[in-house]
Design an enzyme around this catalytic site. Sequence first.
Site, PDB file in Angstrom:
ATOM      1  N   HIS A 295       0.819  -1.203   0.000  1.00  0.00           N
ATOM      2  CA  HIS A 295       0.000   0.000   0.000  1.00  0.00           C
ATOM      3  C   HIS A 295       0.856   1.257   0.000  1.00  0.00           C
ATOM      4  O   HIS A 295       1.995   1.232   0.469  1.00  0.00           O
ATOM      5  CB  HIS A 295      -0.879   0.056   1.262  1.00  0.00           C
ATOM      6  CG  HIS A 295      -1.659  -1.181   1.518  1.00  0.00           C
ATOM      7  ND1 HIS A 295      -1.344  -2.054   2.538  1.00  0.00           N
ATOM      8  CD2 HIS A 295      -2.720  -1.712   0.881  1.00  0.00           C
ATOM      9  CE1 HIS A 295      -2.210  -3.065   2.534  1.00  0.00           C
ATOM     10  NE2 HIS A 295      -3.046  -2.884   1.523  1.00  0.00           N
TER      11      HIS A 295
ATOM     12  N   HIS B  10       1.126   4.730   1.889  1.00  0.00           N
ATOM     13  CA  HIS B  10       0.683   5.294   3.162  1.00  0.00           C
ATOM     14  C   HIS B  10       0.855   6.805   3.146  1.00  0.00           C
ATOM     15  O   HIS B  10       1.628   7.355   2.369  1.00  0.00           O
ATOM     16  CB  HIS B  10       1.438   4.644   4.321  1.00  0.00           C
ATOM     17  CG  HIS B  10       0.939   3.256   4.617  1.00  0.00           C
ATOM     18  ND1 HIS B  10       0.308   2.939   5.796  1.00  0.00           N
ATOM     19  CD2 HIS B  10       0.960   2.122   3.888  1.00  0.00           C
ATOM     20  CE1 HIS B  10      -0.043   1.662   5.775  1.00  0.00           C
ATOM     21  NE2 HIS B  10       0.348   1.143   4.623  1.00  0.00           N
TER      22      HIS B  10
ATOM     23  N   HIS C 264      -3.299   4.324   5.367  1.00  0.00           N
ATOM     24  CA  HIS C 264      -3.321   4.308   3.903  1.00  0.00           C
ATOM     25  C   HIS C 264      -3.582   5.716   3.367  1.00  0.00           C
ATOM     26  O   HIS C 264      -4.364   6.466   3.935  1.00  0.00           O
ATOM     27  CB  HIS C 264      -4.430   3.402   3.382  1.00  0.00           C
ATOM     28  CG  HIS C 264      -4.140   1.955   3.558  1.00  0.00           C
ATOM     29  ND1 HIS C 264      -4.902   0.983   2.970  1.00  0.00           N
ATOM     30  CD2 HIS C 264      -3.176   1.303   4.248  1.00  0.00           C
ATOM     31  CE1 HIS C 264      -4.430  -0.205   3.283  1.00  0.00           C
ATOM     32  NE2 HIS C 264      -3.378  -0.024   4.073  1.00  0.00           N
TER      33      HIS C 264
ATOM     34  N   HIS D 232     -11.582   0.989   1.946  1.00  0.00           N
ATOM     35  CA  HIS D 232     -10.482   0.125   1.535  1.00  0.00           C
ATOM     36  C   HIS D 232     -11.042  -0.939   0.602  1.00  0.00           C
ATOM     37  O   HIS D 232     -12.127  -1.480   0.824  1.00  0.00           O
ATOM     38  CB  HIS D 232      -9.833  -0.543   2.743  1.00  0.00           C
ATOM     39  CG  HIS D 232      -8.767  -1.515   2.382  1.00  0.00           C
ATOM     40  ND1 HIS D 232      -7.562  -1.116   1.861  1.00  0.00           N
ATOM     41  CD2 HIS D 232      -8.742  -2.859   2.423  1.00  0.00           C
ATOM     42  CE1 HIS D 232      -6.829  -2.188   1.610  1.00  0.00           C
ATOM     43  NE2 HIS D 232      -7.522  -3.265   1.936  1.00  0.00           N
TER      44      HIS D 232
ATOM     45  N   HIS E  73      -9.192   3.484  -1.628  1.00  0.00           N
ATOM     46  CA  HIS E  73      -8.124   4.427  -1.259  1.00  0.00           C
ATOM     47  C   HIS E  73      -7.178   4.563  -2.453  1.00  0.00           C
ATOM     48  O   HIS E  73      -6.916   3.576  -3.148  1.00  0.00           O
ATOM     49  CB  HIS E  73      -7.276   3.875  -0.107  1.00  0.00           C
ATOM     50  CG  HIS E  73      -7.987   3.589   1.153  1.00  0.00           C
ATOM     51  ND1 HIS E  73      -7.424   2.798   2.127  1.00  0.00           N
ATOM     52  CD2 HIS E  73      -9.179   3.972   1.633  1.00  0.00           C
ATOM     53  CE1 HIS E  73      -8.248   2.706   3.155  1.00  0.00           C
ATOM     54  NE2 HIS E  73      -9.319   3.402   2.877  1.00  0.00           N
TER      55      HIS E  73
ATOM     56  N   ASP F 188      -4.385   1.912  -2.200  1.00  0.00           N
ATOM     57  CA  ASP F 188      -4.629   0.473  -2.288  1.00  0.00           C
ATOM     58  C   ASP F 188      -3.993  -0.124  -3.533  1.00  0.00           C
ATOM     59  O   ASP F 188      -4.469   0.080  -4.646  1.00  0.00           O
ATOM     60  CB  ASP F 188      -6.144   0.183  -2.290  1.00  0.00           C
ATOM     61  CG  ASP F 188      -6.808   0.466  -0.965  1.00  0.00           C
ATOM     62  OD1 ASP F 188      -6.104   0.463   0.059  1.00  0.00           O
ATOM     63  OD2 ASP F 188      -8.029   0.681  -0.952  1.00  0.00           O
TER      64      ASP F 188
ATOM     65  N   HIS G 207       3.375  -5.489   3.760  1.00  0.00           N
ATOM     66  CA  HIS G 207       2.875  -6.109   4.984  1.00  0.00           C
ATOM     67  C   HIS G 207       3.229  -7.593   5.052  1.00  0.00           C
ATOM     68  O   HIS G 207       3.483  -8.229   4.039  1.00  0.00           O
ATOM     69  CB  HIS G 207       1.356  -5.942   5.069  1.00  0.00           C
ATOM     70  CG  HIS G 207       0.929  -4.523   5.257  1.00  0.00           C
ATOM     71  ND1 HIS G 207       0.734  -3.961   6.494  1.00  0.00           N
ATOM     72  CD2 HIS G 207       0.673  -3.541   4.358  1.00  0.00           C
ATOM     73  CE1 HIS G 207       0.363  -2.695   6.357  1.00  0.00           C
ATOM     74  NE2 HIS G 207       0.319  -2.419   5.064  1.00  0.00           N
TER      75      HIS G 207
ATOM     76  N   ARG H 201       3.853  -4.318   9.418  1.00  0.00           N
ATOM     77  CA  ARG H 201       4.582  -3.663   8.333  1.00  0.00           C
ATOM     78  C   ARG H 201       6.005  -4.215   8.335  1.00  0.00           C
ATOM     79  O   ARG H 201       6.671  -4.179   9.363  1.00  0.00           O
ATOM     80  CB  ARG H 201       4.561  -2.156   8.543  1.00  0.00           C
ATOM     81  CG  ARG H 201       3.144  -1.612   8.570  1.00  0.00           C
ATOM     82  CD  ARG H 201       3.061  -0.197   9.078  1.00  0.00           C
ATOM     83  NE  ARG H 201       1.660   0.201   9.197  1.00  0.00           N
ATOM     84  CZ  ARG H 201       1.245   1.457   9.191  1.00  0.00           C
ATOM     85  NH1 ARG H 201       2.117   2.452   9.078  1.00  0.00           N
ATOM     86  NH2 ARG H 201      -0.041   1.735   9.300  1.00  0.00           N
TER      87      ARG H 201
END
Length: 178
Positions: A72, A74, A90, A98, A107, A110, A147, A164
Site C-alpha cells: 500500500h 501510506h 493508507h 479500503h 483508497h 490500495d 505487509h 509492516r
Amino acid sequence: MNKKIIFLSFVIIPLGILCSCSEKQGLKEAKVMLNPLAGSSVRGTVTFTKTSGGMKIVADIEGLTPGKHGIHIHENGDCSAPDGSSAGGHFNPREKEHAGHESMNRHEGDLGNITADNNGKAHLDITDNVMTFEGTESILGKSVIVHEKEDDLKSQPSGNSGSRIACGIIEVSDKQSQ
C-alpha cells in the site's frame, strides 16, 4: 526586514522556479527504495511511471515469506519508526473505503497484494488510473509499505494485512522518462 528579503531571495524564489520547471517538463517517474523494518529482511524497489494509459507501477521485492503480501501507499513519507507506524494510515485523500486495486471506489493507496515465490521474490506490474503526481492527491512524498500477510481487500480500514515489514518513500526519480 532585510533578513526576510534575503530569505525570500535565496529560498522561496528558487523553490518557485524549481516547482514551475518540473510542472512544465511534466514529472514522469518516481522511485521507492524499500528497506526492512524491525525483524525483517525485506528489500526492494517500486517504480511509478506516468504513461498515457495511467500510472504504471512495477515492484521487485525480495526477502518475503512465500505467498501474498499486502502492499500500500501510506499517507506519510516517514519510515523512521522501527515498526513503520510513522508512515501513518493508507493514503486516502478522497476518503473512500479500503478495497482491491481494481476497484474505482478505493483508497488511492490500495495496491492490493504482491505474491512471493518459494525463494521469497515477488514482482508486481500493474497500471493504475487513480494515482497522480499532481495536486493534493499526489503520491509524491508518501511511503510504500509491504505487509507480512495477505490483504483481504475488504476489511476496514486496511485489509487486515498484519505488521509492516518494509517501508520506502516515493521520491522523484533521478532518471526522468522523456
